[in-house]
Write an enzyme that holds these catalytic residues in place. Structure first.
Site, PDB file in Angstrom:
ATOM      1  CB  CYS A  74      44.435  60.703  40.284  1.00  0.00           C
ATOM      2  SG  CYS A  74      43.877  60.553  41.973  1.00  0.00           S
ATOM      3  CB  CYS A 183      47.250  66.388  45.349  1.00  0.00           C
ATOM      4  SG  CYS A 183      45.497  66.409  44.896  1.00  0.00           S
TER       5      CYS A 183
HETATM    6  N1  DGL Z   1      43.821  64.681  42.293  1.00  0.00           N
HETATM    7  C1  DGL Z   1      44.080  63.690  43.208  1.00  0.00           C
HETATM    8  C2  DGL Z   1      45.513  63.342  43.457  1.00  0.00           C
HETATM    9  O1  DGL Z   1      46.321  63.624  42.623  1.00  0.00           O
HETATM   10  C3  DGL Z   1      43.105  63.132  44.127  1.00  0.00           C
HETATM   11  C4  DGL Z   1      42.592  64.009  45.166  1.00  0.00           C
HETATM   12  C5  DGL Z   1      41.471  63.348  45.894  1.00  0.00           C
HETATM   13  O2  DGL Z   1      40.490  62.972  45.246  1.00  0.00           O
HETATM   14  O3  DGL Z   1      41.571  63.231  47.109  1.00  0.00           O
HETATM   15  O4  DGL Z   1      45.836  62.779  44.467  1.00  0.00           O
END
Ligand code: DGL
Length: 258
Positions: A74, A183
């Protein structure tokens, strides 16, 4: 070096499975445990303190399950919490950050776009990275609403198409030649994004780079799985349907309240 324990991964939801896929492709003999903290998604709108607290909760679960290495799948959790996690826990961490570097190095128009969460774009770590590329024009866009739609299984919805169009059109007009997906949820949008962008714009995500880094750390610090047995367990604290769908029903998905 041998270490038969699993690799641990976590994300605010299903997005980090894009990172899991890249790791599994490069390291098919490794076991893994994946936590989808969908109940608390999106992390991108939370404060740094909240993101650190949620990341700690996830790390502690993975450590209880003897994970030998933790991949923060993430960008938002990496850019807001990796420093704190490294100070607190004695386990190697691999984080993901928007792949600005390859885009900036290869851009011919000297203009690149980045689509990421508010939490990532506002983080100190991300802004320190940006400082290194002062001569490149970087068009930033928060992907408001995209993670929620993906978590709700609405990847191919009309609403998704409208949002993507709104976010990408100004980048096309600014003459970007690279789009960085900052993301881990967004690689699931690549087919729709390709329908909107002209074919001259390259799309970059961080999956393969993270997989290579994971292999490097296993080789030099942690050790590879040497047993014939390997397993993959995915935990979600929400309805398991969307996670099962992105995994094409091929792996064990367990609903657990964490
Ligand atoms: N998958 C996430 C990232 O890479 C987080 C997205 C989120 O929960 O806002 O930033």
């Amino acid at each position: 070096m041998i270490n038969n324990n699993p690799i641990g991964l976590f994300d605010s939801g299903i997005g980090g499975t894009s990172i899991w896929n890249a790791i599994h492709q490069l390291l098919p003999n490794e076991s893994s445990i994946y936590l989808a903290d969908s109940k608390n998604a999106p992390y991108g709108l939370k404060s740094k303190a909240e993101i650190v607290a949620l990341s700690r909760k996830n790390v502690e679960i993975l450590l209880e399950q003897n994970c030998k290495l933790i991949v923060i799948a993430c960008n938002t959790a990496t850019t807001n919490a990796i420093k704190e996690l490294r100070e607190l826990y004695n386990v190697p961490f691999i984080g993901i950050e928007p792949a600005i570097k390859p885009a900036a190095l290869h851009s011919k128009t000297q203009t690149i776009g980045i689509l990421a969460t508010k939490g990532t774009l506002n983080s100190d770590l991300f802004n320190k990275t940006l400082d290194k590329y002062q001569d490149i024009k970087i068009v930033e866009q928060v992907g408001h609403g995209l993670v929620q739609l993906i978590e709700n299984g609405a990847i191919n919805s009309a609403e998704m198409h409208i949002l993507l169009h709104t976010y990408l059109q100004p980048m096309i007009e600014a003459n970007i030649d690279y789009l960085v997906l900052g993301c881990s949820h967004y690689p699931y949008l690549i087919p729709q994004i390709k329908n909107i962008l002209p074919p001259t714009i390259q799309i970059i995500d961080s999956g393969e780079a993270v997989a290579r880094q994971t292999k490097h750390v296993l080789e030099h610090e942690v050790g590879f799985n040497a047993s014939e047995e390997h397993f993959h367990t995915f935990y979600t604290n929400s309805d398991s349907k969307v996670l099962n769908d992105v995994l094409k029903q091929r792996y064990e998905v367990i609903e657990l309240d964490f």
